[in-house]
Design an enzyme around this catalytic site. Sequence first.
Site, PDB file in Angstrom:
ATOM      1  N   ARG A  95      -7.483  -9.778   6.179  1.00 24.76           N
ATOM      2  CA  ARG A  95      -7.770  -8.476   5.583  1.00 24.76           C
ATOM      3  C   ARG A  95      -8.525  -8.682   4.270  1.00 24.76           C
ATOM      4  O   ARG A  95      -8.269  -9.645   3.543  1.00 24.76           O
ATOM      5  CB  ARG A  95      -6.474  -7.712   5.304  1.00 24.76           C
ATOM      6  N   LYS A 137       9.069  -5.512   3.346  1.00 26.96           N
ATOM      7  CA  LYS A 137       9.447  -4.135   3.697  1.00 26.96           C
ATOM      8  C   LYS A 137       9.251  -3.878   5.193  1.00 26.96           C
ATOM      9  O   LYS A 137      10.076  -3.208   5.819  1.00 26.96           O
ATOM     10  CB  LYS A 137       8.621  -3.131   2.894  1.00 26.96           C
ATOM     11  N   ARG A 149      -2.184 -15.193   5.263  1.00 25.76           N
ATOM     12  CA  ARG A 149      -2.042 -14.347   6.450  1.00 25.76           C
ATOM     13  C   ARG A 149      -3.364 -14.212   7.214  1.00 25.76           C
ATOM     14  O   ARG A 149      -4.419 -14.004   6.628  1.00 25.76           O
ATOM     15  CB  ARG A 149      -1.556 -12.940   6.066  1.00 25.76           C
ATOM     16  N   ARG A 162      -3.568  -5.661  -7.016  1.00 29.15           N
ATOM     17  CA  ARG A 162      -2.518  -4.899  -6.324  1.00 29.15           C
ATOM     18  C   ARG A 162      -1.166  -5.085  -7.005  1.00 29.15           C
ATOM     19  O   ARG A 162      -0.394  -4.131  -7.151  1.00 29.15           O
ATOM     20  CB  ARG A 162      -2.440  -5.329  -4.854  1.00 29.15           C
ATOM     21  N   ARG A 194       4.726   6.751  -5.701  1.00 25.34           N
ATOM     22  CA  ARG A 194       4.017   5.623  -6.292  1.00 25.34           C
ATOM     23  C   ARG A 194       3.888   5.756  -7.805  1.00 25.34           C
ATOM     24  O   ARG A 194       3.529   4.801  -8.481  1.00 25.34           O
ATOM     25  CB  ARG A 194       2.619   5.499  -5.675  1.00 25.34           C
TER      26      ARG A 194
END
Length: 299
Positions: free
Chosen positions: A245, A86, A200, A256, A161
């Site tokens: 993160r 996104k 990441r 998630r 959401r």
Amino acid sequence: RRMASAGASAGQRASREQFRARALPVLATAGLAIGVSQLGREEDKSQCLFGGTNKVEEAIKETEDKFANYWPRNIMILFGPPGAGKGTHGPKIEDLLGIPQLSTGDMLRAAVAAQTDVGKKAQAVMKAGGLVSDDIVVGIIRDRIREPDCRFGFILDGFPRTLVQARALDKMLSEEGAAVTKVVELQVPDGVLEERICGRWIHKKSGRSYHVKFAPPKSMKLGPDGKPVPESMKDDATGEPLIQRPDDTAQALTKRLASYHGETVPILDHYRPHGVVKEVNANQSMDGVWNEVLGSLSR
């Protein structure tokens, strides 16, 4: 006289470029290929058509008003699990259509900073340690989409959401004489997302992002287990340490993704009967994804 003529000609060219820059997103949003081609006519024809700076401005204003009043606003919702792309493709859609991508987090912070009525309500809730209600969030969105840059449409990222939020959004938009016109979901298998997300590493100060497989830092060294040595992960530009993160772990990603799938499917089912839902295979090359995104945007 030649110098004056050259100066006038340069000013006219600048005006025409300004017209193109402002009018092209409008024409692209409506899919008017004829209008776009007319903007590229020969210089003398363009000069006759608009006849100077004032008429260029009048033509721009007339075009903008026409599309704002008579064409439906391009109201999009962009869905995708963490790591689907996104952040890569949202800005490209913005540039293509000339409409802003709106993040609920950014809108909330801006409303609080501006001390709008709804921003003050949100601030009071947050200071008390509570969660901002759907009504407050929808109110913040309502204020934001009344700003001039949203008159032709906007892209919502991070909202709705839940199905309750989707219904609240629909109600607010109907009161504004609008409706969701496109819902685009970027689809990637969960297994692929784990590889993307868990590899990441970021440079906190700049936001630069690295990936152990797809874009490793120059300093990366692998340990005996084949995994990167954390101390070796440094930013290419500054040499400063990179971090992962806390939610970029396999355990956090599982939660998630479960939350995303559980909340998103009902929203897609809610909009599907309206014929506005488009799925994009985001598990392919970046060019391939973008080509599918372009196809999903066509009316």
